[in-house]
Design a protein around this motif. Sequence first.
Motif, short mmCIF file in Angstrom:
data_model
loop_
_atom_site.label_atom_id
_atom_site.label_comp_id
_atom_site.label_asym_id
_atom_site.label_seq_id
_atom_site.Cartn_x
_atom_site.Cartn_y
_atom_site.Cartn_z
N SER A 1 0.80 -1.20 0.07
CA SER A 1 0.03 -0.14 0.00
C SER A 1 0.66 1.34 0.00
CB SER A 1 -0.80 0.10 1.33
OG SER A 1 -0.05 0.30 2.47
N THR A 2 0.25 2.49 -0.35
CA THR A 2 1.08 3.69 -0.28
C THR A 2 1.46 3.96 1.04
OG1 THR A 2 -0.19 4.56 -2.17
CG2 THR A 2 0.91 6.17 -0.80
N ALA A 3 0.48 3.72 2.02
CA ALA A 3 0.95 3.96 3.53
C ALA A 3 2.38 3.10 3.89
CB ALA A 3 -0.25 3.66 4.58
N GLN A 4 2.34 1.76 3.32
CA GLN A 4 3.46 0.82 3.74
C GLN A 4 4.46 1.60 3.03
OE1 GLN A 4 1.35 -2.74 2.01
NE2 GLN A 4 1.59 -3.68 4.10
N MET A 5 4.58 1.86 1.79
CA MET A 5 5.59 2.58 0.99
C MET A 5 6.25 3.86 1.71
SD MET A 5 4.20 2.58 -2.89
CE MET A 5 3.98 0.99 -3.67
N VAL A 6 5.12 4.94 2.28
CA VAL A 6 5.77 5.94 2.97
C VAL A 6 6.34 5.52 4.23
CG1 VAL A 6 4.80 7.78 4.34
CG2 VAL A 6 3.68 7.31 2.21
N LYS A 7 5.99 4.52 4.85
CA LYS A 7 6.64 4.02 6.03
C LYS A 7 8.16 3.29 5.87
CE LYS A 7 6.07 0.99 9.98
NZ LYS A 7 5.25 -0.02 10.72
N THR A 8 8.19 2.74 4.67
CA THR A 8 9.55 2.12 4.30
C THR A 8 10.47 3.07 3.98
OG1 THR A 8 8.34 0.06 3.43
CG2 THR A 8 10.76 0.58 2.70
N LEU A 9 10.23 4.04 3.36
CA LEU A 9 10.83 5.13 3.07
C LEU A 9 11.24 6.27 4.11
CD1 LEU A 9 10.07 5.46 -0.78
CD2 LEU A 9 12.15 4.64 0.29
N ASN A 10 10.49 6.37 5.12
CA ASN A 10 10.34 7.23 6.13
C ASN A 10 11.96 7.44 6.82
OD1 ASN A 10 9.47 9.17 7.89
ND2 ASN A 10 8.67 8.01 9.50
N GLY A 11 12.79 8.35 6.81
CA GLY A 11 13.79 8.65 7.39
C GLY A 11 15.18 8.53 6.34
#
Length: 133
Positions: free
Chosen positions: A64-74
Motif C-alpha cells: 500500500s501507499t502507507a507501507q511505502m511511506v513507512k518504508t522510506l521514512n527517514g
Amino acid sequence: YVEWPTRANAPPVELCIIGIDPFGKLIHQATRADPAAFNIHRYARAEQARGCEVAFLHGTRAQSTAQMVKTLNGAPVLTVTDSRYGSAQGIIHFAVRGGKVGFHIDEAMAARSRLSISSRLLQLALSVKQRRG
C-alpha cells in the motif's frame, strides 16, 4: 526548493515511480526539455528505491501507499503522494481544493529524512505540518 544531505545539487535527479505508474509516457514528455536532468526509474516496491531522491508513491495490492511511506521514512527521499490515489501522505501530498490542484507539506517528515524545504515552497503549500523543536 529542496536540499538533500548528500546531493551536490547537480543533475541528474533520481526520480522514481513506485507501485502503479499513473504517468506512462507523460513523465518522459515532461522531462524532454532537459532529459539529462532526470534519471527515471520504475519500481514495484519501496524497498527497491533507496537510491531515489524523489519518489512518487502509488500503492498496489502487494504494498500500500502507507507501507511505502513507512518504508522510506527517514531515508533522504522526497516522497510524493496524491489524494486521488488514497489518503496516505508523503512529504508532499497533492490534493484538489476548490477545483485547483495544491499540495500539503509534512516538514516534520522531511526533517526526519534530513531534507530541507525552502520557505518559498512552504509558503505555496495549502498546509504545512511543522517540524518540532
